[in-house]
Scaffold this active site. Structure first.
Site, short mmCIF file in Angstrom:
data_model
loop_
_atom_site.label_atom_id
_atom_site.label_comp_id
_atom_site.label_asym_id
_atom_site.label_seq_id
_atom_site.Cartn_x
_atom_site.Cartn_y
_atom_site.Cartn_z
N GLY A 16 3.47 3.74 -11.48
CA GLY A 16 2.69 4.12 -10.30
C GLY A 16 2.36 5.60 -10.27
NE ARG A 20 1.80 6.40 -0.08
CZ ARG A 20 2.59 5.38 0.28
NH1 ARG A 20 3.09 5.35 1.49
NH2 ARG A 20 2.84 4.41 -0.56
CG ASN A 388 40.15 48.48 -14.12
OD1 ASN A 388 40.41 47.55 -13.36
ND2 ASN A 388 39.43 49.52 -13.76
CB ALA A 391 33.46 51.61 -9.34
CB SER A 416 34.16 55.42 -11.70
OG SER A 416 35.28 54.78 -11.12
C1 UD1 Z 1 6.04 -3.90 -3.51
C2 UD1 Z 1 6.12 -5.40 -3.26
C3 UD1 Z 1 6.60 -5.66 -1.83
C4 UD1 Z 1 7.92 -4.95 -1.58
C5 UD1 Z 1 7.82 -3.48 -1.94
C6 UD1 Z 1 9.19 -2.86 -1.88
C7 UD1 Z 1 4.36 -6.32 -4.63
C8 UD1 Z 1 3.00 -6.89 -4.66
N1 UD1 Z 1 4.83 -5.99 -3.46
O1 UD1 Z 1 5.06 -3.39 -2.65
O2 UD1 Z 1 6.76 -7.05 -1.62
O3 UD1 Z 1 8.31 -5.11 -0.24
O4 UD1 Z 1 7.31 -3.31 -3.26
O5 UD1 Z 1 9.10 -1.48 -2.08
O6 UD1 Z 1 5.01 -6.22 -5.65
N2 UD1 Z 1 3.94 -0.34 -10.14
C9 UD1 Z 1 3.57 -0.31 -11.45
N3 UD1 Z 1 2.34 -0.81 -11.79
C10 UD1 Z 1 1.49 -1.36 -10.89
C11 UD1 Z 1 1.89 -1.36 -9.53
C12 UD1 Z 1 3.11 -0.87 -9.19
O7 UD1 Z 1 4.31 0.15 -12.31
O8 UD1 Z 1 0.42 -1.79 -11.29
C13 UD1 Z 1 5.25 0.19 -9.78
C14 UD1 Z 1 5.17 1.45 -8.93
O9 UD1 Z 1 5.28 2.61 -9.76
C15 UD1 Z 1 6.36 1.33 -8.03
C16 UD1 Z 1 6.58 -0.18 -7.90
O10 UD1 Z 1 5.91 -0.76 -8.98
O11 UD1 Z 1 7.52 1.87 -8.62
C17 UD1 Z 1 6.11 -0.72 -6.58
O12 UD1 Z 1 4.74 -0.51 -6.46
P1 UD1 Z 1 4.07 -0.29 -5.04
O13 UD1 Z 1 2.61 -0.29 -5.21
O14 UD1 Z 1 4.72 0.83 -4.35
O15 UD1 Z 1 4.50 -1.66 -4.32
P2 UD1 Z 1 4.35 -1.95 -2.81
O16 UD1 Z 1 2.93 -2.09 -2.48
O17 UD1 Z 1 5.14 -0.99 -2.04
#
Ligand code: UD1
Ligand code: MG
Length: 487
Positions: A16, A20, A388, A391, A416
């Site tokens: 991901g 944010r 020692n 200072a 010193s």
């Molecule tokens: C996901 C779950 C949701 C759960 C939540 C918990 C899904 C569809 N939903 O939502 O049910 O309550 O996590 O936090 O799975 N990632 C990838 N590749 C991708 C998408 C995501 O590696 O294509 C990784 C992200 O880096 C992250 C994790 O997967 O570490 C979760 O992805 P994120 O998009 O945050 O999932 P949520 O929408 O929060």
């Protein structure tokens, strides 16, 4: 590890972007307690000794990949990386991870997230036990939280899990469900492989949803379940810096509590920050406002603080380190450091030694019982035992081009305000006078003095600075001395 003869594989999703976070650094490389988010996640699964440990990378893959290679070497785990070119959803990410595993591999696969730093090995073990004992095809980790907004919800019928619905796809009734999907699962590998091929993007986000595997498995007559994690902190993910700070604080509270229960006294635990790798011995006293970073090790009965920041510093038993800033340094048993000391990399202080107020030390070893009590710079020096250093002494180790060493023997008494112009050597048992500039080696037992005898040039101020406050004060002092003489 094998589970009832079946192999365990683990996949950590770390592709991901972390938009944010508003950061140049990939989210996975932000830190809590000195470890990156992905290091926390990798360590949690690596402790299960899985047959395969795959991390799925995407955004920032070069940096994250290099970090994972270094991490694997450091913790002695083989971390394989799989690349997810485009983030098409968690289902797609897991499919990319599976592609890194041998095609005929069966057994159980655990999936976790790289941005959920408090999840621990014990919880994953509980999930695996539940998964195996129930004979499930899929077991999700869930938690009951006061505000489930944004999370996928665990949908149950008469208690039995039927599936997971994403917040964005949920109806009003489903949005009222407080049991959320943590995003951590145990899967039957063969079932998962097949079910991923059945996923569709017909949902609000147009993504391949990993949680859909539950309803797909159930439609095949396979059993699915969810294990409620009693500790909701463990399933919290980091999406922004506020969450990073909140989870960091909670992680710290846990480290501090472990230290307290392990026999450490803290005057004000809420102001103490520990890294995951800090080690504190029994009967250590930590005063307020202390940060112990990296591999800082504090020996039994030592006192640290107040107002001290140490990064990978080793402190001996019974030592005292007060109002000090230190990095990559070693402090011997019973030694005293501070207040207001600055220990730079390569500083070593022997047993019962002392580095006092306003002393900076770098790349130097100071022997047992040796004292550098006040206002000094010790750089590039090797000092023997029970010596020692007076200072306000400076080891001038840099000639503008090269660095040189100062070597001082044992049982030396230096005056010193000495200036050591390196390279220079002072023999055992030598002395020096105040204000000496040590340009040449001092033989053992010699007294080194430098500079000519003091000359007083009478009347210099009256002649050269007439009318100044100094001249007037001197004149008044002279007049008073003269009138005293007349009486
Ligand atoms: C996901 C779950 C949701 C759960 C939540 C918990 C899904 C569809 N939903 O939502 O049910 O309550 O996590 O936090 O799975 N990632 C990838 N590749 C991708 C998408 C995501 O590696 O294509 C990784 C992200 O880096 C992250 C994790 O997967 O570490 C979760 O992805 P994120 O998009 O945050 O999932 P949520 O929408 O929060
Ligand atoms: Mg998302």
């Amino acid at each position: 590890m094998t589970l009832a003869g079946r192999e365990l594989s683990t996949i950590v999703l770390a592709a991901g972007e972390g938009t944010r976070m508003r950061s140049r650094i990939p989210k996975m490389l932000h830190r809590i307690a000195g470890r990156t988010l992905v290091e926390h996640a990798v360590r949690a699964v690596a402790a299960l000794s899985p047959g395969h440990l795959v991390a799925v990378t995407g955004h920032g893959r070069e940096e994250v990949g290099a970090h994972l290679t270094e991490l694997g070497e450091r913790i002695g785990a083989r971390v394989e990386t799989a690349v997810q070119e485009q983030q098409l959803g968690t289902g797609h990410a897991v499919a990319c991870g599976l592609a890194a595993l041998p095609e005929d591999l069966t057994g159980t696969v655990v999936v976790t997230y790289g941005d959920v730093p408090l999840l621990d090995t014990a919880t994953i073990e509980e999930l695996l036990t539940e998964h195996t004992e129930r004979g499930n095809a899929v077991t999700a980790l869930s938690a009951v939280v006061p505000d489930p907004t944004g999370y996928g919800r665990i949908v149950r019928e008469s208690g039995a899990v039927t599936g997971i619905v994403e917040h964005k796809d949920a109806n009003a009734e489903q949005r009222g469900i407080q049991e959320i999907n943590a995003g951590v699962y145990a899967f039957d590998l063969a079932l998962l492989r097949w079910a991923l091929g059945q996923l569709s993007t017909e949902n609000v986000q147009g993504e391949l949803y990993l949680p859909d595997v539950l309803s797909i498995a159930r439609a095949q007559g396979r059993s699915v379940g969810a294990l409620v994690c009693a500790d909701p902190w463990q399933v919290e993910g980091v999406n922004d810096r506020a969450q990073l700070a909140t989870l960091g604080a909670e992680y710290n509270r846990r480290l501090v509590r472990t230290a307290l229960l392990g026999g450490v006294t803290m005057t004000d635990p809420s102001t103490v920050w520990l890294d995951a790798e800090a080690e504190l011995g029994r009967d250590v006293l930590v005063e307020p406002n202390v940060q112990l970073r990296g591999r800082t090790v504090v020996g039994e009965g030592a006192t640290v603080g107040p107002d001290t920041t140490l990064n990978s510093v080793r402190i001996g038993a019974g030592a005292s380190v007060v109002r000090t800033h230190g990095t990559d340094a070693v402090i011997g048993d019973g030694a005293e450091v501070g207040p207001f000391a600055y220990l730079r990399p390569g500083s070593e202080l022997g047993e019962q030694g002392k580095i006092g107020a306003y002393v900076e030390v770098k790349d130097s070893s100071i022997g047992a019982g040796t004292k550098v009590p006040h206002l000094s710079y010790i750089g590039g020096a090797t000092i023997g035992e029970h010596s020692n250093i007076g200072a306000a002494s400076v080891m001038a180790n840099y000639d503008g081009t090269n660095k040189h060493r100062t070597v001082v023997g044992s049982h030396v008494r230096m005056g010193s305000d000495n200036m050591y112009v390196a390279p220079v050597t002072v023999g055992d048992g030598a002395y020096s006078g105040a204000g000496a500039v040590i340009r040449e080696d001092v033989p053992p037992g010699a007294l080194a003095v430098s500079g000519g005898p003091q000359r007083n040039i009478e009347g210099w101020v009256a002649k050269k600075r007439p009318g100044t406050a100094a001249a007037k004060a001197a004149e008044a002092a002279q007049a008073s001395a003269d009138s005293n003489d007349q009486e």
